[in-house]
Design a protein around this motif. Structure first.
Motif, mmCIF file in Angstrom:
data_model
loop_
_atom_site.group_PDB
_atom_site.id
_atom_site.type_symbol
_atom_site.label_atom_id
_atom_site.label_comp_id
_atom_site.label_asym_id
_atom_site.label_seq_id
_atom_site.Cartn_x
_atom_site.Cartn_y
_atom_site.Cartn_z
ATOM 1 N N LEU A 4 39.713 48.964 36.398
ATOM 2 C CA LEU A 4 39.980 47.528 36.525
ATOM 3 C C LEU A 4 40.063 47.192 38.014
ATOM 4 C CD1 LEU A 4 40.874 44.769 35.274
ATOM 5 C CD2 LEU A 4 43.208 45.640 35.393
ATOM 6 N N PRO A 5 39.081 46.500 38.584
ATOM 7 C CA PRO A 5 39.145 46.179 40.020
ATOM 8 C C PRO A 5 40.248 45.163 40.307
ATOM 9 C CG PRO A 5 37.202 45.174 39.012
ATOM 10 C CD PRO A 5 37.894 45.937 37.932
ATOM 11 N N THR A 6 40.931 45.321 41.424
ATOM 12 C CA THR A 6 41.991 44.378 41.801
ATOM 13 C C THR A 6 41.866 44.004 43.273
ATOM 14 O OG1 THR A 6 43.654 45.957 42.602
ATOM 15 C CG2 THR A 6 43.591 45.557 40.217
ATOM 16 N N GLY A 7 42.532 42.909 43.638
ATOM 17 C CA GLY A 7 42.723 42.601 45.043
ATOM 18 C C GLY A 7 43.820 43.503 45.581
ATOM 19 N N VAL A 8 44.035 43.446 46.875
ATOM 20 C CA VAL A 8 45.077 44.257 47.513
ATOM 21 C C VAL A 8 46.005 43.280 48.239
ATOM 22 C CG1 VAL A 8 45.527 46.129 49.137
ATOM 23 C CG2 VAL A 8 43.422 46.139 47.773
ATOM 24 N N VAL A 63 47.090 38.295 51.000
ATOM 25 C CA VAL A 63 45.911 38.873 50.333
ATOM 26 C C VAL A 63 45.083 39.529 51.442
ATOM 27 C CG1 VAL A 63 43.889 38.374 48.909
ATOM 28 C CG2 VAL A 63 45.985 37.013 48.636
ATOM 29 N N LEU A 64 45.017 40.861 51.433
ATOM 30 C CA LEU A 64 44.417 41.558 52.574
ATOM 31 C C LEU A 64 42.912 41.338 52.651
ATOM 32 C CD1 LEU A 64 46.419 44.924 52.681
ATOM 33 C CD2 LEU A 64 46.881 42.744 53.858
ATOM 34 N N ALA A 65 42.439 41.239 53.892
ATOM 35 C CA ALA A 65 41.010 41.077 54.163
ATOM 36 C C ALA A 65 40.334 42.448 54.190
ATOM 37 C CB ALA A 65 40.829 40.369 55.503
ATOM 38 N N GLU A 66 39.015 42.462 54.086
ATOM 39 C CA GLU A 66 38.302 43.737 53.925
ATOM 40 C C GLU A 66 38.470 44.696 55.113
ATOM 41 O OE1 GLU A 66 34.116 43.450 53.407
ATOM 42 O OE2 GLU A 66 33.860 42.046 55.047
#
Ligand SMILES: Cc1cc2nc3c(=O)[nH]c(=O)nc-3n(C[C@H](O)[C@H](O)[C@H](O)COP(=O)(O)O)c2cc1C
Length: 152
Positions: A4-8, A63-66
């Motif tokens: 399940l992909p998520t944001g960080v 919400v962390l950026a890449e």
């Protein structure tokens, strides 16, 4: 669940404007309600940072950026001063926002529910802003980038 992909999302709170912030990373952050604006996330019962963030009452979800993999690694570690080397500032609502993040959600915890070996925290949104770039993504135990959707 690793599929399940998520944001960080980095959660950070501070007890006093001149104190050091406390923080941790969650992949369980989500929008819960639009009216009223509520968010929720799950916190492992063994977390040592959560009680400190919780006692501050308010927190910022960055919400962390890449390009913020180093922030994810520092805040998900057990090192004593997780914020050494992380650029942050206090927002108007008095919570520590991580510089360079993709978005920020300032919120106030209103409720904690039993979620097995986790606590489900519900928080009221105080303020939101967005930054730049693309978000960091967690999938199958690895940090990666979001790929732009194909044109319709
Ligand atoms: C990508 C990622 C997602 C995570 N998601 C969660 C989560 O949703 N809930 C949680 O309690 N811990 C999560 N963790 C673990 C915490 O960030 C962290 O390792 C732990 O809380 C640190 O310990 P401390 O709270 O004692 O400082 C995640 C870690 C990573 C790297």
């Amino acid at each position: 669940m690793s599929h399940l992909p998520t944001g960080v999302v980095a959660l950070a709170g501070i007890s006093h404007p001149r104190a050091n912030p406390h923080g941790l990373v969650v992949g369980t952050f989500q929008s819960l309600s639009l009216s009223p604006a509520l968010v929720c996330f799950s916190i492992g019962r063994s977390s040592t940072s959560w009680p400190k963030i919780r006692s501050a009452g308010r927190l910022c979800a960055s919400v962390l950026a890449e390009d913020q993999e180093h922030v994810c690694r520092a805040l998900s570690s057990k090192q004593p001063d997780k914020f050494a080397g992380i650029d942050w500032s206090l927002s108007e609502t008095g919570v520590p926002r991580i510089a360079g993040a993709h978005a920020w959600i300032d919120c106030e915890v209103t409720e904690e529910l039993d979620g097995g070996d986790h606590t489900i925290a519900i928080a009221r949104v105080l303020r939101m802003d967005h930054g730049r770039g693309d978000p960091l993504v967690f999938h199958r135990g690895r940090l990666g980038s979001y790929r732009e959707p194909r044109a319709a």
